[in-house]
Design an enzyme around this catalytic site. Structure first.
Site, PDB file in Angstrom:
ATOM      1  N   GLU A 114       3.530  -0.397   4.789  1.00 27.59           N
ATOM      2  CA  GLU A 114       3.360  -1.436   5.814  1.00 27.59           C
ATOM      3  C   GLU A 114       2.257  -2.575   5.634  1.00 27.59           C
ATOM      4  O   GLU A 114       2.535  -3.369   6.532  1.00 27.59           O
ATOM      5  CB  GLU A 114       2.818  -0.507   6.895  1.00 27.59           C
ATOM      6  N   ASN A 153       1.004  -1.297  -0.115  1.00 30.90           N
ATOM      7  CA  ASN A 153      -0.152  -0.153  -0.089  1.00 30.90           C
ATOM      8  C   ASN A 153       0.835   1.361   0.019  1.00 30.90           C
ATOM      9  O   ASN A 153       2.215   1.123   0.123  1.00 30.90           O
ATOM     10  CB  ASN A 153      -0.841   0.229   1.503  1.00 30.90           C
ATOM     11  N   CYS A 197       2.117   3.525   2.172  1.00 32.55           N
ATOM     12  CA  CYS A 197       3.016   3.581   3.083  1.00 32.55           C
ATOM     13  C   CYS A 197       4.036   2.399   3.307  1.00 32.55           C
ATOM     14  O   CYS A 197       4.761   2.491   4.186  1.00 32.55           O
ATOM     15  CB  CYS A 197       2.589   4.131   4.462  1.00 32.55           C
TER      16      CYS A 197
END
Length: 727
Positions: free
Chosen positions: A280, A276, A278
């Protein structure tokens, strides 16, 4: 905008964020629901899933438990759940990954899907690694491919045109494998600040590349269309380019793709290629995940971790997040099908820095690493037990057979993953706690409110610590005034050492400690960890290099670095001390000399680097002597002084470009308005940016309220209004 009334323990900043982004508003854009009503709306919607598994389920009881979970600010789900639950849109997930195959049909079909997801409030991740390289043959048209980067720019433009659900601007992650022939173009693309402004980008680094780097070998670049080696490049050179651009811009980041797939819980469904926005949440194509975070600052009792209450919260949060999957209105049928096969959830934490302060532990200490291990190990273990308990009554996730959980030791598992550490920019503001697992950004800072007024923001635990230390009010005000200049208190002699140890900020902490904290969490997280490795402005490229290598050694799945001031026109949250001293000129520099024609004659501009970036400019006219020559020398000296004082080259370019003299001319089809304008153009070439006077760079004031932006967990965040495109 009128702020809502509430009896909940919400700060004024939290109320501003809720009013602007989360609460239902009327035609006049005024909030028509209170925070209590928002939490009630979400609790009622999510609780309804219980009836799918038990016709006699007491929905009122579950609703009340979910309401108290959120209203107490012990736990908050990701932003789309708060925004959309119980409303027409009904899309509750934050994270999506979409596949892109090597055909025009696939590229633009996925672009359509992206638009639908952004409209619904989600963020998207893609791997562009399957696309044939630039210049490769396209047999159907007898033409040549324009390559992955060109199509990323198409996606970026589409994202810019779509406002997410009326509340969030779209966010993307673009990933390219390190063995793709276009990898060098990909690495440097964001040097131009006008490109890919809606993308985070990461290089998918393989174990084979890291081995070639360690052994000083050449590394093959492979055409994904046919699997053939296009060329071999020195692994060291490629890594140096990656380090240089991360130092210069903070992009690209790195994901260790082989390590991610080693931990893939459902390898029988396929390989993971992307994450995704960011980083994570690694996901399969067409997979989504819903996230939520526990506010650790609420789980300290009498100076110790309150494990009993934390256990209850973890079990209830897992129940909540599993229910979200069933009440979610997915934007695409393929996403619903894949998501419900794995039923991934991502329970994480926020408020970790506040948690350590309340425990009396410095973020910069070995003890902080041990506490990170202890608390995340507990959360991961209890979340698995909670998932197993749900599976006993609701059934295992459908892809359980063949997954890593498929064993007599774990006969029941409701969710393929249960833990993730996400950035919590907006929801941490609502909760009134520090963001994710990040340290404090600043002990004190200036916040701009919507009418332009500046307010002094001081961490409440810091004020309390000063009071408990018996420091008189006048002296407290003096300390706070000094802290506002830099955000840090480490240089203040009047602050007791114990307080200094507790209230360390992001730039007080060595990068190695940032990485070790991230690694401590990663060891007990099924998915990945969103964290920014902060560097001061004066950090060298060698320090970035060491951080990347250490991240690999520590077993991280990915890493994002941010050197303070590496983005142009950064709105300084911290007020710098007066009297900046330029760094000394090194004995050896490297650079180039460019001849450029001006109205006064040929100008020879030399631009040099040291290990910390551009450090000097020399310019001379083809004809010596005269007033013009001495003015050019003076300009060169001042530019060099500014560069060695930490002024961003983009700021210098902006000041010099566009200055006109009576004799403008043309060079390579572009106007050269004066000698200063010519120097600006050479500087722009040196850092690979294009001069576009009317375009704004990618980092600056908050686009919603004009307040200062911070870099947290690899994402821009405005604490004034909650603007964030990543959480």
């Amino acid at each position: 905008m009128k702020l809502p009334e509430t009896k909940l323990p919400l700060t004024q900043n939290a109320l501003i964020v809720l009013a602007r982004r989360y609460l239902i508003r009327d035609e006049k854009d005024q909030p028509v629901e209170t925070p209590e009503e928002m939490f009630r709306r979400v609790a009622r919607t999510v609780a309804a899933a219980d009836r799918l598994y038990d016709e006699k389920a007491d929905l009122k009881e579950t609703e009340e438990r979910f309401y108290q979970l959120m209203a107490s600010l012990d736990f908050l789900p990701n932003s789309p759940t708060l925004m959309n639950a119980g409303r027409e849109l009904g899309q509750l997930s934050a994270c999506f990954v979409l596949p892109i195959e090597d055909s025009l049909e696939s590229i633009f079909e996925t672009l359509k899907y992206t638009a639908l997801i952004h409209k619904s409030g989600g963020g998207t991740g893609f791997s562009f690694s399957r696309l044939r390289p630039k210049g490769d043959i396209v047999r159907t048209t007898h033409g040549v491919s324009s390559g992955p980067v060109s199509f990323m720019q198409v996606y970026d433009a589409a994202t810019e045109a779509i406002k997410q659900g009326g509340t969030r601007r779209g966010a993307n992650m673009g990933i390219l494998r390190v063995d793709h022939p276009d990898i060098e173009e990909f690495i440097v693309v964001k040097r131009d600040l006008t490109k890919l402004t809606n993308f985070n980008i990461s290089v998918a680094v393989t174990d084979a590349f890291m081995e070639a780097l360690e052994e000083g070998q050449d590394f093959p670049l492979i055409n994904p269309r046919n699997g053939e080696v296009v060329k071999k490049v020195p692994a060291r050179r490629l890594f140096d380019l990656l380090v240089e651009n991360a130092w210069l811009r903070g992009d690209p980041g790195i994901i260790f793709i082989d390590r991610i797939n080693e931990k893939n819980p459902t390898p029988h469904l396929g390989k993971i290629e992307a994450t995704n926005p960011c980083g994570e949440q690694p996901l399969l194509p067409f997979e989504s995940c819903n996230l939520g975070s526990i506010n650790l600052a609420h789980f300290v009792k009498d100076g110790a971790i309150d494990f009993a209450r934390l256990k209850e919260t973890v079990h209830l949060a897992v129940h909540f997040l599993d229910n979200v999957i069933d009440v979610n209105r997915f934007p695409l049928p393929q996403i619903e099908e894949t998501t419900k096969k794995t039923r991934k959830i991502g329970l994480g934490v926020m408020g970790f820095a506040d948690f350590l302060i309340k425990l009396g532990i410095s973020y910069a200490s070995e003890e902080a690493i041990k506490v990170a291990e202890e608390v995340m190990s507990f959360i991961c273990q209890e979340s698995c037990l909670a998932s197993a308990r749900l599976a006993e009554s609701r059934g295992n996730f459908p892809a359980y057979k063949g997954s890593i959980w498929d064993s007599p030791k774990t006969p029941y598992m409701r969710n393929a993953t249960t833990t993730t550490i996400a950035p919590t920019g907006s929801i941490s503001i609502i909760a009134g706690c520090s963001s994710g697992i990040e340290p404090l950004f600043a002990v004190a800072y200036v916040r701009k409110v919507l009418d332009g007024t500046e307010l002094k923001e001081v961490h409440p635990l810091f004020k309390e610590a000063l009071r408990r230390a018996g420091i008189e009010p006048q002296k407290q005000e003096k300390i706070i005034a000094e802290a506002l200049k830099t955000g840090s208190i480490q240089h203040l002699e009047e602050v007791p050492e114990e307080i200094k140890k507790l209230f360390v900020t992001a730039f007080d902490i060595p990068p190695e400690q940032h990485l070790r904290i991230q690694a401590a969490f990663q060891r007990h997280v099924h998915n990945a960890v969103s964290k920014t490795i902060n560097f001061p402005a004066e950090a060298s490229q060698e320090e970035i290099r060491r951080a990347y290598l250490l991240a690999y050694q520590l077993g991280l799945k990915g890493v994002t670095v941010y050197r303070y001031g590496s983005r142009p026109r950064q709105v300084l949250v911290l007020k710098k001390e007066e009297g900046v001293v330029p760094r000394p000129r090194p004995k050896i520099t490297k650079g180039f000399t460019r001849k450029i024609r001006t109205g006064c004659g040929n100008l020879y501009v030399t631009v040099n680097w040291d290990e910390k970036g551009l450090c000097e400019v020399f310019a001379t006219m083809g004809k010596a002597g005269g007033c013009a020559s001495c003015q050019i020398e003076a300009t060169s000296r001042l530019i060099s002084l500014a560069l060695r004082s930490g002024v961003a080259p983009q700021a210098i370019i902006k000041q010099l470009s566009g200055i006109r003299c009576p004799a403008p001319t043309w060079e390579e089809g572009k106007p050269v308005l004066s000698c200063p304008d010519a120097i600006a153009r050479v500087l722009a070439e040196a850092i690979n940016v294009e001069i576009r006077p009317e375009e704004k760079p990618s980092l600056g004031p908050c686009p919603d309220c004009g307040g200062p932006l911070e870099m947290e967990s690899g994402c821009l965040l405005c604490r004034s209004c909650g603007y964030s495109k990543c959480d």
